[in-house]
Design a protein around this motif. Structure first.
Motif, PDB file in Angstrom:
ATOM      1  N   LEU A 373      19.841  57.275  47.079  1.00 26.46           N
ATOM      2  CA  LEU A 373      19.360  55.914  46.916  1.00 26.46           C
ATOM      3  C   LEU A 373      20.485  54.900  47.065  1.00 26.46           C
ATOM      4  N   ILE A 377      20.592  51.881  49.817  1.00 27.58           N
ATOM      5  CA  ILE A 377      20.552  50.466  49.461  1.00 27.58           C
ATOM      6  C   ILE A 377      21.701  49.705  50.104  1.00 27.58           C
ATOM      7  N   GLU A 402      23.281  49.266  42.052  1.00 24.90           N
ATOM      8  CA  GLU A 402      22.513  49.271  40.811  1.00 24.90           C
ATOM      9  C   GLU A 402      21.913  47.892  40.533  1.00 24.90           C
ATOM     10  N   SER A 405      19.113  47.242  42.894  1.00 22.22           N
ATOM     11  CA  SER A 405      17.899  48.008  42.610  1.00 22.22           C
ATOM     12  C   SER A 405      17.187  47.437  41.393  1.00 22.22           C
ATOM     13  N   VAL A 410      13.465  48.839  41.276  1.00 18.23           N
ATOM     14  CA  VAL A 410      13.321  50.218  41.727  1.00 18.23           C
ATOM     15  C   VAL A 410      13.331  51.112  40.495  1.00 18.23           C
ATOM     16  N   LEU A 415      20.589  56.830  40.808  1.00 25.96           N
ATOM     17  CA  LEU A 415      20.866  56.330  42.148  1.00 25.96           C
ATOM     18  C   LEU A 415      21.318  57.437  43.080  1.00 25.96           C
ATOM     19  N   ASN A 426       8.439  52.663  45.448  1.00 25.14           N
ATOM     20  CA  ASN A 426       9.855  52.576  45.106  1.00 25.14           C
ATOM     21  C   ASN A 426      10.751  52.634  46.333  1.00 25.14           C
ATOM     22  N   ALA A 430      13.333  49.745  47.341  1.00 24.94           N
ATOM     23  CA  ALA A 430      14.719  50.021  47.739  1.00 24.94           C
ATOM     24  C   ALA A 430      15.034  49.363  49.078  1.00 24.94           C
ATOM     25  N   SER A 433      15.814  45.938  48.368  1.00 28.22           N
ATOM     26  CA  SER A 433      17.177  45.835  47.839  1.00 28.22           C
ATOM     27  C   SER A 433      18.181  45.806  48.976  1.00 28.22           C
TER      28      SER A 433
ATOM     29  N   ALA B  15      17.474  51.709  34.855  1.00 25.72           N
ATOM     30  CA  ALA B  15      18.100  52.149  36.102  1.00 25.72           C
ATOM     31  C   ALA B  15      19.434  52.836  35.822  1.00 25.72           C
TER      32      ALA B  15
END
Lengths: 523, 363
Positions: A373, A377, A402, A405, A410, A415, A426, A430, A433, B15
């Motif tokens: 991820l 991103i 981060e 996201s 997200v 990540l 999601n 992303a 993002s 997150a």
């Protein structure tokens, strides 16, 4: 000419192929309570439709309503999750494309799927090549003789030895019809056959369809062009959101009835925003953008903070216009970003200049499926990441990813999870993002809510509202007209590659857009 | 960082992964990786052979085996670069050969120092790799076909450079590189190999172009749309593979204390480097893997090779052993990356850019 008598040793289906399709009994073909889902999304929900011999029966509906899926289920390409398919009252179990053809059912697909390097002749008979005296020997002479007959029936005038790739799209479609006849099919479905054709070519096809109707064939048809639908159909079934909304006979069908059935009267839950942008400066200007056979003379401007919608059917050229702006397609005309003309456009230079494009097909050309991820991103801004000398600083990259996201909400285990493990919603968050990190001046969003759940849809609407409030100019393409109604300050209607109308502010309504995108002129 | 909207505040999203979770999953991920497995396998072969034949386990022999793995290990690090972009290079052996003989003759005839020969070897390698890259990228010939072609061409160049002679005597400084050690039992050659590996790993993970290799290998179209200059990245990958193969040529020269026509090819280094990449956990289907695995796999192949000899197996069988390993590795590779078949990858051409996608179709 009785070929069967001359070649008694040959195999069953071969002879069947060379007989007359009309010999087959004409029976009705029904779908009853069909359900079909792809992933989590329902494509067909309790759909029942009956196709009668001697009728041209048209399926109407917006993109994604389920028309193509229904025909594919009935041609054995997709298996229904529930429901029955009955041929002359007999239930058909686990239909495959081959079994469907043996039962006389043929689907002429949207894009012809011929074997381009084989001759027209071989394409006609592939799967049922007639045999000669020797075992395994193909009887070419006989094939050529009977091919002429099938070509004549569909009005195809080509040299049977030409490779299929040498034929025009219209000719390829006629060849597909001839193939249906050669396979002795008498239930023939046409999935949006006219979209790649010119008006004259379409007329040839309609003449053929009428002729098939006279011979008591069952004809199924899909089209978005309401004029031709009203002209040719004996019966029209309208689908919306995977369900049958209404079924109309020829004499009771009107344009207004069709549009309102296709669009529906669901009231948009969200309220449109009223903003005055007339004093904002123009950020993106597109002048006379054209690509032969795709779109022509497209001109428009987008102001700072404005959300401009492009409404149109799939295939109308909306995506092609966006791709041309982003340098993915060659096109003439000019694109001016913040006062600077962009001559040699490529994604790399445009992203640097502040224009980004979220593509409509996330899986094919958006995500890096096997990559985590974090790196998905930051993919578009790697050159801008902070670094020590030539080396990236890994810690800061994580922090940036981060933050980004979190901004698009997200939800992920971590990540370092691969992006393919996330839900569609999601994954799309992303992608937002990624593109927001590029800090665009102009953002093109192509079907931003395709394949995402309701929660993600709302988040995406919020994001679009937010970034336009901060001055980003948004160009939004969507098949979901209600999105355009509540998100856009202005909408351009695209029909067959041209901007046919501009709708501003409170004039943007479902009915208005629904009418414009099917080619009905402004009153 | 962001000049756009402030984050939406009314919803709290976890997150930030919880520390312990991330640590445990990191341990799990490590266990599933190829590198620890390779270390374990290498040690297992080593101790098994020692049990059979105690003389196998002398520190001199360990050092010897690590050293003898270095030409292959460096070459495999190079091969990794093209494999990451879904390519393959079967011309690395003659590139290594050309670099080895040309620097070898200069050293033999003029006594040139390896400090001078290093840039020459790199330049030769990069140049030859660049040719591969241009063919693959702009003539859009599938990588395997391009490099099969240049394999013959470069092999011919190598032979014609050598003629009937060979590099046999090198200046003393080269011998020192070969026999010298930094610490007892850690030879210069091993250090050179490890340094190359570390530099390559840093390059892959922490430079823009290294990261672009993964993106392009994973999804060319998405990479192009994300603003990556795909053509430049592809050409660089091949040039880089060549460059490292050139360096491997110098390592080869030092290790074998000479070179001749057919150097690199006679040792089957093409196939071995691809085997090392695959056994090292880097896939031919692109976008996945790194250089540490292939480096360790090279050592494993060399140790296993040596062990088979010590066990008294006829050396004629050595290539067969490597072949079996290679097939096993390809099977593993296919299982891991079900999305693309190997045939699709090896025979795929680089797409023409800008990609003009077909018109959209109704779902």
């Amino acid at each position: 000419m009785n070929l069967t008598a001359r070649r008694p040793r040959s195999h069953g289906s071969v002879e069947a192929a060379l007989g007359d399709a009309a010999e087959r009994p004409a029976v009705r073909y029904e779908a009853r309570h069909i359900k079909k889902a792809f992933g989590g999304a329902l494509a067909l929900d309790d759909v029942s439709v009956t196709f009668q011999p001697g009728e041209i029966h048209t399926l109407c509906g917006e993109n994604g309503a389920g028309k193509s899926t229904l025909l594919k289920v009935m041609a054995g390409i997709h298996q229904p999750d529930a429901g029955e398919i009955l041929l002359g009252g007999e239930p058909q179990q686990a239909l495959t494309p081959r079994a469907a053809q043996l039962h006389g059912i043929y689907l002429v697909p949207q894009e012809p799927t011929l074997m381009s390097t084989l001759s027209a002749l071989e394409n006609l008979f592939v799967g049922i090549l007639p045999r000669g005296r020797l075992p395994f020997a193909v009887d070419w002479k006989r094939m050529e003789r009977s091919a002429g007959e099938f070509f004549a029936q569909v009005g195809l005038e080509v040299d049977p030895r030409e490779p299929a790739s040498a034929l025009s799209i219209a000719q390829q479609q006629l060849l597909e019809c001839a193939r249906a006849l050669a396979h002795r099919c008498n239930i023939i479905f046409f999935d949006e056959p006219t979209s790649p054709l010119t008006a004259r070519e379409a007329d040839v096809l309609f003449a053929l369809m009428r002729q098939l109707r006279e011979r008591d064939f069952t004809v199924g048809f899909i089209s978005h062009r309401l004029d031709e639908v009203l002209e040719i159909s004996d019966r029209i079934t309208v689908l919306r959101d995977a369900r049958v909304v209404t079924e109309l006979e020829h004499h009771e069908a009107t344009r207004e009835k069709l549009v309102s059935a296709m669009v529906g009267h669901d009231i948009a839950v969200r309220q449109r925003r009223h903003r005055n942008l007339s004093s904002a400066e123009t950020v993106l200007e597109v002048q006379a953008l054209s690509e032969p056979a795709r779109f022509s003379d497209v001109s428009f401007a987008v102001r700072r903070g404005e959300v401009l919608g492009l409404a149109g059917l799939v295939g109308s050229g909306r995506t092609e216009i966006a791709e041309a702006i982003f340098g993915l397609r060659p096109a003439s005309g000019s694109v001016i970003l913040a006062g600077k003309p962009l001559s040699h456009r490529s994604p790399a230079s445009l992203i640097d200049a502040g224009l980004i494009y979220l593509s409509e097909d996330r899986g094919r050309n958006g995500i890096f499926a096997e990559v985590d991820l974090e790196r998905n991103i930051t993919a578009a801004i790697v050159p801008r990441l902070p670094r020590h000398g030539p080396l990236l600083r890994p810690g800061t990259e994580y922090e940036i990813a981060e933050q980004a996201s979190q901004r698009t909400r997200v939800v992920a285990r971590s990540l370092s999870a691969s992006i393919k493990s996330l839900s569609g919603g999601n994954q799309q968050r992303a992608m937002f993002s990624r593109w927001l990190l590029a800090e665009p001046k102009v953002a093109i969003f192509d079907e931003p809510t395709r394949g995402v759940d309701v929660g993600a849809k709302d988040d995406i609407y919020e994001i679009i509202d937010e970034i336009s409030d901060t001055g980003v100019a948004v160009l939004m393409i969507s098949s979901e007209l209600d999105e355009l109604v509540f998100l856009c300050d202005r909408v351009l209607a695209i029909y067959e590659g041209r901007v046919v109308a501009e709708v501003v502010g409170d004039d943007i309504t479902l009915t208005r857009l629904g009418t414009l995108i099917v080619g009905v002129r402004d009153p | 960082m962001s000049g756009i909207a402030s984050p939406v505040e009314h919803q709290v999203i976890p997150a930030q992964p919880r520390r312990r979770d991330s640590r445990r999953s990191a341990a799990l991920r490590l266990a599933r990786r190829r590198e620890p497995l390779l270390v374990v396998m290498t040690l297992a072969v080593f101790f098994l052979t020692t049990a059979l034949e105690p003389s196998f386990d002398t520190s001199g022999n360990i050092n010897f085996m690590l050293e003898s793995a270095m030409p292959l290990a460096v070459l495999a690090v190079g091969q990794t670069m093209v494999c990451l972009v879904r390519g393959i290079d079967v011309s690395v052996a003659p590139i290594l050969g050309i670099a080895a003989v040309s620097t070898g003759f200069l050293a033999q005839d003029d006594g040139s120092s390896y400090v001078l020969m290093l840039p020459l070897a790199l330049a030769i390698g990069a140049g030859l790799g660049l040719v591969n890259g241009l063919f693959v990228t702009y003539a859009r010939i599938p990588p395997i076909i391009t490099t099969l072609g240049t394999l013959s061409v470069y092999g011919g160049i190598e032979l014609s450079l050598v003629g009937s002679s060979a590099v046999q005597t090198l200046p003393n400084s080269y011998a020192t590189l070969n026999t010298g050690t930094i610490l007892p039992d850690i030879s210069y050659l091993l250090v050179i190999g490890v340094v190359v590996m570390i530099l390559a790993a840093l390059f892959l993970w922490r430079t823009t172009i290294g990261r672009a290799l993964y993106a392009v290998g994973n999804n060319v179209e998405a990479a192009f749309r994300a603003g990556i200059r795909v053509n430049a990245v592809l050409v660089s990958a091949y040039a880089l593979t060549g460059l490292i193969a050139g360096l491997a040529g110098l390592v080869y020269l030092v290790y074998y204390r000479g070179a001749e026509g057919g150097s690199g090819i006679t040792e089957n280094l093409n196939l071995l480097s691809i085997a090392a990449v695959l056994i090292g956990g880097t896939t031919l289907t692109g976008g996945k893997g790194g250089v540490v695995g292939p480096f360790l796999a090279s050592i494993f192949i060399t140790v296993a090779d040596e062990a088979v000899l010590v066990a008294g197996v006829n050396p004629d069988w050595q290539p067969a052993g490597v072949g079996v390993l290679l097939l096993l590795a390809i099977m593993l590779d296919r299982n891991q990356s079900g999305r693309r078949s190997l045939r699709e990858v090896l025979l795929a051409r680089h797409p023409k850019l800008p990609l003009t996608p077909p018109s959209e179709a109704t779902p």
